[in-house]
Design a protein around this motif. Structure first.
Motif, PDB file in Angstrom:
ATOM      1  N   THR A   1      54.682  23.478  35.453  1.00 17.61           N
ATOM      2  CA  THR A   1      55.124  24.787  35.931  1.00 17.61           C
ATOM      3  C   THR A   1      55.941  24.718  37.214  1.00 17.61           C
ATOM      4  O   THR A   1      56.286  25.750  37.782  1.00 17.61           O
ATOM      5  CB  THR A   1      53.913  25.729  36.149  1.00 17.61           C
ATOM      6  N   TYR A   2      56.251  23.485  37.670  1.00 19.68           N
ATOM      7  CA  TYR A   2      57.201  23.412  38.777  1.00 19.68           C
ATOM      8  C   TYR A   2      58.182  22.248  38.655  1.00 19.68           C
ATOM      9  O   TYR A   2      59.268  22.287  39.220  1.00 19.68           O
ATOM     10  CB  TYR A   2      56.495  23.397  40.136  1.00 19.68           C
ATOM     11  N   GLY A   3      57.829  21.196  37.941  1.00 16.58           N
ATOM     12  CA  GLY A   3      58.786  20.159  37.576  1.00 16.58           C
ATOM     13  C   GLY A   3      59.591  19.552  38.706  1.00 16.58           C
ATOM     14  O   GLY A   3      60.794  19.333  38.578  1.00 16.58           O
ATOM     15  N   GLY A   4      58.939  19.290  39.838  1.00 16.91           N
ATOM     16  CA  GLY A   4      59.651  18.661  40.943  1.00 16.91           C
ATOM     17  C   GLY A   4      60.378  19.638  41.848  1.00 16.91           C
ATOM     18  O   GLY A   4      61.105  19.226  42.756  1.00 16.91           O
ATOM     19  N   LEU A   5      60.193  20.930  41.607  1.00 22.46           N
ATOM     20  CA  LEU A   5      60.864  21.962  42.393  1.00 22.46           C
ATOM     21  C   LEU A   5      59.841  22.806  43.152  1.00 22.46           C
ATOM     22  O   LEU A   5      58.668  22.876  42.772  1.00 22.46           O
ATOM     23  CB  LEU A   5      61.672  22.892  41.482  1.00 22.46           C
ATOM     24  N   ALA A   6      60.307  23.463  44.190  1.00 22.71           N
ATOM     25  CA  ALA A   6      59.490  24.472  44.857  1.00 22.71           C
ATOM     26  C   ALA A   6      59.584  25.779  44.081  1.00 22.71           C
ATOM     27  O   ALA A   6      60.547  26.018  43.336  1.00 22.71           O
ATOM     28  CB  ALA A   6      59.984  24.676  46.291  1.00 22.71           C
ATOM     29  N   GLY A   7      58.591  26.626  44.242  1.00 27.51           N
ATOM     30  CA  GLY A   7      58.612  27.924  43.579  1.00 27.51           C
ATOM     31  C   GLY A   7      59.856  28.713  43.929  1.00 27.51           C
ATOM     32  O   GLY A   7      60.428  29.425  43.088  1.00 27.51           O
ATOM     33  N   ARG A   8      60.314  28.588  45.166  1.00 31.78           N
ATOM     34  CA  ARG A   8      61.517  29.307  45.589  1.00 31.78           C
ATOM     35  C   ARG A   8      62.750  28.838  44.804  1.00 31.78           C
ATOM     36  O   ARG A   8      63.662  29.619  44.539  1.00 31.78           O
ATOM     37  CB  ARG A   8      61.723  29.140  47.093  1.00 31.78           C
ATOM     38  N   ASP A   9      62.775  27.540  44.426  1.00 29.16           N
ATOM     39  CA  ASP A   9      63.892  27.041  43.625  1.00 29.16           C
ATOM     40  C   ASP A   9      63.894  27.672  42.235  1.00 29.16           C
ATOM     41  O   ASP A   9      64.954  27.965  41.672  1.00 29.16           O
ATOM     42  CB  ASP A   9      63.813  25.518  43.492  1.00 29.16           C
ATOM     43  N   LEU A  10      62.703  27.851  41.669  1.00 29.51           N
ATOM     44  CA  LEU A  10      62.595  28.484  40.352  1.00 29.51           C
ATOM     45  C   LEU A  10      63.091  29.922  40.410  1.00 29.51           C
ATOM     46  O   LEU A  10      63.752  30.409  39.488  1.00 29.51           O
ATOM     47  CB  LEU A  10      61.143  28.439  39.858  1.00 29.51           C
ATOM     48  N   GLU A  11      62.767  30.621  41.485  1.00 32.04           N
ATOM     49  CA  GLU A  11      63.234  31.996  41.663  1.00 32.04           C
ATOM     50  C   GLU A  11      64.759  32.043  41.738  1.00 32.04           C
ATOM     51  O   GLU A  11      65.409  32.885  41.111  1.00 32.04           O
ATOM     52  CB  GLU A  11      62.641  32.593  42.937  1.00 32.04           C
ATOM     53  N   ALA A  12      65.350  31.139  42.513  1.00 31.03           N
ATOM     54  CA  ALA A  12      66.805  31.121  42.669  1.00 31.03           C
ATOM     55  C   ALA A  12      67.485  30.787  41.347  1.00 31.03           C
ATOM     56  O   ALA A  12      68.538  31.360  41.017  1.00 31.03           O
ATOM     57  CB  ALA A  12      67.205  30.116  43.746  1.00 31.03           C
ATOM     58  N   MET A  13      66.904  29.856  40.575  1.00 28.72           N
ATOM     59  CA  MET A  13      67.471  29.514  39.269  1.00 28.72           C
ATOM     60  C   MET A  13      67.434  30.710  38.327  1.00 28.72           C
ATOM     61  O   MET A  13      68.416  31.000  37.642  1.00 28.72           O
ATOM     62  CB  MET A  13      66.703  28.347  38.631  1.00 28.72           C
ATOM     63  N   ALA A  14      66.301  31.391  38.274  1.00 28.81           N
ATOM     64  CA  ALA A  14      66.171  32.547  37.385  1.00 28.81           C
ATOM     65  C   ALA A  14      67.220  33.606  37.719  1.00 28.81           C
ATOM     66  O   ALA A  14      67.882  34.157  36.824  1.00 28.81           O
ATOM     67  CB  ALA A  14      64.770  33.129  37.488  1.00 28.81           C
TER      68      ALA A  14
END
Length: 370
Positions: free
Chosen positions: A293-306
């Motif tokens: 559920t994060y794959g080497g990224l911070a949660g903030r990176d997932l938000e920016a990608m979305a």
């Protein structure tokens, strides 16, 4: 369709970053010190950085706002749920696994599917894609349409795969020696040239004949969809979002570097239809990238990608990108500079071999001092 001789940016610029101005003598000295290797230059000594288009885009205000909402939980993060839902809705694949960038997606997927005796066909492999396949001991083979091999000629879909050659290739190598077929959209190493829906459907038909999966290398998926809207008969009245959904409906999954069309500085993902393959990907992901559920990224990176995946589908924005690249490309052509024609959307590719024919390819004419 949008057609403007003059176009303005469909956005406001709120933040700027100062750059240090240098003299011609300074720049000449720095590039000599670096041995004419642009990778060895310090960024502070570069005024205009053309080294790559990857991860260099400015994020939007909404992306920065999303970063502040990032949920950094190790598991069960709401940021992951938002990212997962966004990818599912845009691409149509149920299983979504984030990675820190595209080459991580390639390494994981190919570690599972590629063996030393394999041959992997593509319209044109990107360099990291080819490297990850060949690191497995397999062969990466480009099967580009004839039109795409003539860099300076015009053409609507010069990124297409040669379908007849693909079928002949499978017959020659044997279906058992080919783990899957790939299509890169847009064809990055071919000058950012698009692939048509008709070509994707034809490749899918061949894959079905031989029981082969079809995967997309989809770093520039929005660009490809916009070119389809502009150039392919029957798609002019469809939204880019709907074209994207149709494109990916013909595949079994995709590998994505989000540092391109997702407009972020870091990130990537794997999305697939098959639940068993997705579980294998997750098992391997945990060893090197992190929890699924994060794959080497911070949660903030997932938000920016979305957020970036949503914003890149804005057709005013895509029109601006296309018009800007075309403007530059047409002026370079008029000045006698040989480029890949027609211009793509994310970069202009200069034909270094034609411009500097006296410099052999192994001496890197694109970076040569003469």
């Amino acid at each position: 369709m949008y057609e403007f001789e003059t176009i303005i940016e469909p956005f406001k610029i709120k933040v700027v970053e100062p750059i240090r101005m240098t003299t011609f003598e300074e720049r000449t000295s720095k590039i000599k010190e670096a041995g004419y290797n642009v990778f060895m230059l310090k960024s502070d000594d570069v005024i205009i950085d053309l080294l790559t288009d990857s991860g260099t885009a400015a994020m939007s205000d909404r992306q920065w706002g999303s970063i502040m909402e990032g949920d950094e939980s190790y598991a069960g993060s709401r940021s992951f749920r938002r990212f997962e839902k966004t990818v599912q809705e845009i691409f149509g694949y149920e299983h979504v696994i984030p990675t820190h960038q595209g080459r991580a997606s390639e390494r994981i997927m190919f570690s599972l599917l590629v063996q030393p005796h394999h041959w992997v066909p593509n319209n044109t492999h990107f360099d990291t894609t080819r490297a990850n396949i060949e690191a497995r001991g397999a062969r990466a083979v480009d099967i580009l349409c004839e039109e795409g091999m003539h860099l300076g000629q015009e053409g609507d879909f010069k990124g297409n795969m040669d379908v007849d050659s693909l079928r002949a290739f499978i017959e020659d190598k044997g279906r058992e020696n080919i783990p899957f077929v790939m299509v890169t959209i847009t064809n990055n190493s071919g000058g950012g040239q698009p692939v048509s829906i008709a070509n994707i459907k034809a490749v899918r038909k061949v894959c079905d004949e031989y029981g082969l999966p079809l995967f997309f290398d989809a770093a520039r998926f929005a660009e490809n969809a916009y070119f389809i809207k502009m150039r392919e008969h029957g798609y002019q009245d469809m939204s880019v979002r709907d074209i994207v959904r149709e494109m990916f409906s013909y595949g079994d999954g995709c590998l994505v570097s989000a540092k391109k069309d997702a407009i972020v500085n870091i990130g990537g993902f794997i999305a697939v239809k098959d639940a068993d393959l997705a579980q294998e990907v997750k098992n391997l992901l945990i060893l090197t990238e992190g929890f699924p559920t994060y794959g080497g990224l911070a949660g903030r990176d997932l938000e920016a990608m979305a957020q970036g995946l949503e914003e890149v589908l804005d057709e005013d924005y895509l029109n601006y990108r296309h018009a800007s690249a075309k403007y530059l490309g047409d002026h370079l052509t008029a000045a006698g500079i040989p480029i890949v024609r027609p211009p793509g959307m994310h970069a202009i590719y200069i034909d270094a071999k034609k411009m500097l024919p006296h410099i052999p390819p192994e001496l890197f004419p694109g970076q040569s001092p003469t």
